[in-house]
Structures are given as C-alpha cells and as structure tokens.
Design a protein around this motif. Sequence first.
Motif, PDB file in Angstrom:
ATOM      1  N   GLU A 172       0.669  -1.203   0.201  1.00  0.00           N
ATOM      2  CA  GLU A 172       0.089   0.015  -0.092  1.00  0.00           C
ATOM      3  C   GLU A 172       0.924   1.169   0.219  1.00  0.00           C
ATOM      4  N   THR A 173       0.414   2.376  -0.691  1.00  0.00           N
ATOM      5  CA  THR A 173       1.238   3.589  -0.788  1.00  0.00           C
ATOM      6  C   THR A 173       0.095   4.707  -0.043  1.00  0.00           C
TER       7      THR A 173
ATOM      8  N   ALA B  21       2.355   9.978   0.721  1.00  0.00           N
ATOM      9  CA  ALA B  21       3.419   9.343   0.342  1.00  0.00           C
ATOM     10  C   ALA B  21       3.683   9.126  -1.415  1.00  0.00           C
ATOM     11  N   THR B  22       4.852   8.682  -1.833  1.00  0.00           N
ATOM     12  CA  THR B  22       5.089   8.591  -3.296  1.00  0.00           C
ATOM     13  C   THR B  22       5.360   7.213  -3.699  1.00  0.00           C
ATOM     14  N   LEU B  23       4.664   6.882  -4.636  1.00  0.00           N
ATOM     15  CA  LEU B  23       5.056   5.376  -5.184  1.00  0.00           C
ATOM     16  C   LEU B  23       5.953   5.480  -6.326  1.00  0.00           C
TER      17      LEU B  23
ATOM     18  N   GLY C  71      -6.224  12.244   0.884  1.00  0.00           N
ATOM     19  CA  GLY C  71      -7.164  11.417  -0.236  1.00  0.00           C
ATOM     20  C   GLY C  71      -6.912  10.160   0.245  1.00  0.00           C
ATOM     21  N   ASP C  72      -7.281   9.041  -0.769  1.00  0.00           N
ATOM     22  CA  ASP C  72      -7.084   7.982  -0.573  1.00  0.00           C
ATOM     23  C   ASP C  72      -5.580   7.412  -0.691  1.00  0.00           C
ATOM     24  N   SER C  73      -5.443   6.119  -0.256  1.00  0.00           N
ATOM     25  CA  SER C  73      -4.225   5.235  -0.629  1.00  0.00           C
ATOM     26  C   SER C  73      -4.309   4.433  -1.661  1.00  0.00           C
ATOM     27  N   ILE C  74      -3.114   4.304  -2.315  1.00  0.00           N
ATOM     28  CA  ILE C  74      -3.200   3.255  -3.368  1.00  0.00           C
ATOM     29  C   ILE C  74      -2.770   1.853  -2.801  1.00  0.00           C
TER      30      ILE C  74
ATOM     31  N   GLU D 229       3.024  10.759  -6.771  1.00  0.00           N
ATOM     32  CA  GLU D 229       2.682  11.491  -5.225  1.00  0.00           C
ATOM     33  C   GLU D 229       1.373  11.218  -5.076  1.00  0.00           C
ATOM     34  N   VAL D 230       0.896  10.610  -4.057  1.00  0.00           N
ATOM     35  CA  VAL D 230      -0.405  10.547  -3.675  1.00  0.00           C
ATOM     36  C   VAL D 230      -0.808  11.505  -2.986  1.00  0.00           C
TER      37      VAL D 230
END
Length: 127
Positions: A32-33, A37-39, A101-104, A96-97
Amino acid sequence: MALQLMKLLVTATSTIETGPTPAKFFYVTTGETAAGATLSIDTADFFDDAGAAASNLPVLATSNSYFNVNVNGVLQMEGISTYTPGATTVGSLAIEVPAGGDSIPTGSPVVLEVINFSPTSTTTVTT
C-alpha cells in the motif's frame, strides 16, 4: 514590346502525416502507498505488452509527446506524476499520492502509456 516584370509561377503541395508511436508499461503494486507518500516504480519493475520485463523507458520527444498514468483503470491528473526516461535505476515513474486522499492499495494495476509522434512530410514543387 513594352517592358514588363517577368515572374516565375511556382506551386507547392505539402502532405504532412503524424503517426503516433505508443508504448505501454504495466506494474502491480506490491504494498500500500499511503496518502501523502510517493510510489516510485523503477524501469525494471514494469513489464511490457508481451509480459517481458521492461529494460528502457522511452524518451519523450520535445513538444511532440505525452504520457498517461492510470491507477486501477482510472486516468490520473498530470500534476501527481513524474516521468523519467531511461534504463534500470535511471528510468522511473513517481506517483505522489495527495495528502488527505485515498491510498493506493496493494495489488493495484498501474499503467504507464508513453506516446511519441513521428511526423513526416513531403512537398511537391511545380514550376
């Protein structure tokens, strides 16, 4: 005969074709990202249409290209992604999430589509 201006009669016809050269790359998140945070996805983490590991992310042609990022099948806004062309450890995609907001989630498909255009032109001049 009176003096007169002599001119050439010249006509020209141009044909311009712009053909896209798309490249698609796929990735499935392994964790999860979180929001804020940045994926970061390295070139080697992507695979291509044939399922083979990607070895190079294509350069974007100046003023003649673009890239799209889809997460879970949804096209993402341009401002959250940073695309860096190149081979493993050089090329990457960073998403960049947005905070708040929601996470990935884990197991989310990420699709990177890079489109370069290859314009060609021919001109026929008749005198």
